[in-house]
Design an enzyme around this catalytic site. Structure first.
Site, PDB file in Angstrom:
ATOM      1  N   LYS A  40      -7.428  57.154-109.629  1.00  0.00           N
ATOM      2  CA  LYS A  40      -8.702  56.938-110.312  1.00  0.00           C
ATOM      3  C   LYS A  40      -8.954  58.043-111.347  1.00  0.00           C
ATOM      4  CE  LYS A  40     -10.291  54.343-106.379  1.00  0.00           C
ATOM      5  NZ  LYS A  40     -10.933  54.261-105.074  1.00  0.00           N
ATOM      6  N   GLN A  84     -14.791  57.103-101.404  1.00  0.00           N
ATOM      7  CA  GLN A  84     -13.531  56.490-100.986  1.00  0.00           C
ATOM      8  C   GLN A  84     -13.612  56.098 -99.514  1.00  0.00           C
ATOM      9  OE1 GLN A  84     -10.977  55.735-103.049  1.00  0.00           O
ATOM     10  NE2 GLN A  84      -9.894  54.801-101.341  1.00  0.00           N
ATOM     11  N   ASP A 107     -18.414  50.311-107.163  1.00  0.00           N
ATOM     12  CA  ASP A 107     -17.605  49.475-106.269  1.00  0.00           C
ATOM     13  C   ASP A 107     -18.209  48.079-106.095  1.00  0.00           C
ATOM     14  OD1 ASP A 107     -15.239  50.627-105.236  1.00  0.00           O
ATOM     15  OD2 ASP A 107     -16.374  51.953-103.911  1.00  0.00           O
TER      16      ASP A 107
HETATM   17  N1  GUN Z   1     -10.655  51.895-100.014  1.00  0.00           N
HETATM   18  C1  GUN Z   1      -9.807  50.861-100.218  1.00  0.00           C
HETATM   19  N2  GUN Z   1     -10.215  50.109-101.258  1.00  0.00           N
HETATM   20  C2  GUN Z   1     -11.346  50.688-101.716  1.00  0.00           C
HETATM   21  C3  GUN Z   1     -12.235  50.378-102.795  1.00  0.00           C
HETATM   22  O1  GUN Z   1     -12.077  49.402-103.537  1.00  0.00           O
HETATM   23  N3  GUN Z   1     -13.271  51.240-102.947  1.00  0.00           N
HETATM   24  C4  GUN Z   1     -13.481  52.306-102.145  1.00  0.00           C
HETATM   25  N4  GUN Z   1     -14.544  53.069-102.355  1.00  0.00           N
HETATM   26  N5  GUN Z   1     -12.683  52.618-101.138  1.00  0.00           N
HETATM   27  C5  GUN Z   1     -11.620  51.803-100.938  1.00  0.00           C
END
Ligand code: GUN
Length: 274
Positions: A40, A84, A107
């Site tokens: 990211k 996350q 998200d």
């Molecule tokens: N963990 C696995 N996929 C995701 C996601 O799309 N967003 C977040 N915040 N954590 C994740």
């Protein structure tokens, strides 16, 4: 997409005085999560988005994490907040997600964003489902009238991707671990989306000739330790009309859509301020 976004973001300092700012919070030291968070940060750099990654120990009290989120909610220089997942078991993911200001929820996991998605109202669309629809569009596959089968019913992927396919007029079946005779159902699929988190679960006999196969899985091969998807790629690829690889398919697309969501949150804020 990233190149186009980079061009767009380059115009923001002159227009708005700054670039979008995404804050990513990582709790603990899970290697997979560390790798996602690095991805990211890297994509942010390519697109020109400011990225701040905040690391916190796995034993952080929930209240402290909620306080951190509250301070980021109140910080006008922050446009997007991403925590996350997964979080350590002593922390409620539901409470953490609900604590993020819905305007900064890049998200699309906040209850108000989820409700808006299911009510077909303007919302932040979760990154993985958004990316899957983008990929279908990019190769000219219109879900309209097609039989789509989704394996997996998670809040992050299965449910929202089923809803987006339904909105695009596909006939959608959602399967899961309790589905009876799963191969008989998946063989009906013209579009098959697999998000169950089991290495090479979907075998060639479960796929119709010419099917479109989208593999959301990120697993470690139990024998080689290498990354692999939920689909047995080598066996299914000759049968499918198109198929996404792992790594290199849904994962990078998800991150690209996160960049897009961050820009959208930033722009909505600018419009409000005008
Ligand atoms: N963990 C696995 N996929 C995701 C996601 O799309 N967003 C977040 N915040 N954590 C994740």
């Amino acid at each position: 997409m990233k190149a186009e976004m980079a061009e767009q973001v380059a115009t923001f300092p002159a227009k708005y005085g700054r670039v979008p700012h995404l804050v990513v919070i990582l709790v603990g030291e899970d290697p997979a999560s560390q790798s996602y968070v690095r991805g990211k940060a890297k994509a942010s750099e390519v697109v020109g988005i400011k990225n701040t990654t905040i690391l916190r120990p796995a034993d952080i009290p929930e209240a402290e994490l909620l306080e951190l989120i509250a301070s980021l909610n109140a910080d006008a220089s922050v446009d997007g907040i991403l925590v996350q997942l997964p979080l350590p078991p002593h922390i409620s993911e539901d409470r953490v997600i609900a604590a993020i200001a819905k305007e900064k929820d890049v998200d699309g996991f906040h209850p108000l964003n989820v409700a808006a998605l299911w009510m077909r109202q303007p919302c932040t669309v979760p990154c993985t489902p958004k990316g899957i629809l983008r990929m279908l569009d990019s190769v000219g596959i219109d879900p309209k009238g097609k039989r789509a089968v989704v394996i997996g019913r998670s809040q992050i992927v299965g449910l929202p991707v089923a809803k987006l396919l339904l909105d695009r007029n596909a006939t959608v079946t959602i399967c899961h671990s309790r589905t009876a005779d799963l191969p008989a159902v998946t063989r009906q699929a013209e579009i098959l989306v697999v998000a169950i988190g089991r290495p090479r679960f979907v075998t060639a006999d479960m796929v119709a000739p010419g099917a479109v196969v989208i593999d959301v899985g990120v697993n470690r091969d139990p024998e080689t330790g290498k990354l692999c998807g939920d689909v047995d790629y080598e066996a299914v690829e000759p049968k499918a009309s198109v198929i996404t690889p792992v790594p290199g398919g849904v994962g990078p697309m998800t991150i690209t859509c996160l960049m897009e969501n961050t820009i959208e949150c930033f722009l909505r804020k600018q419009e409000k301020a005008e």
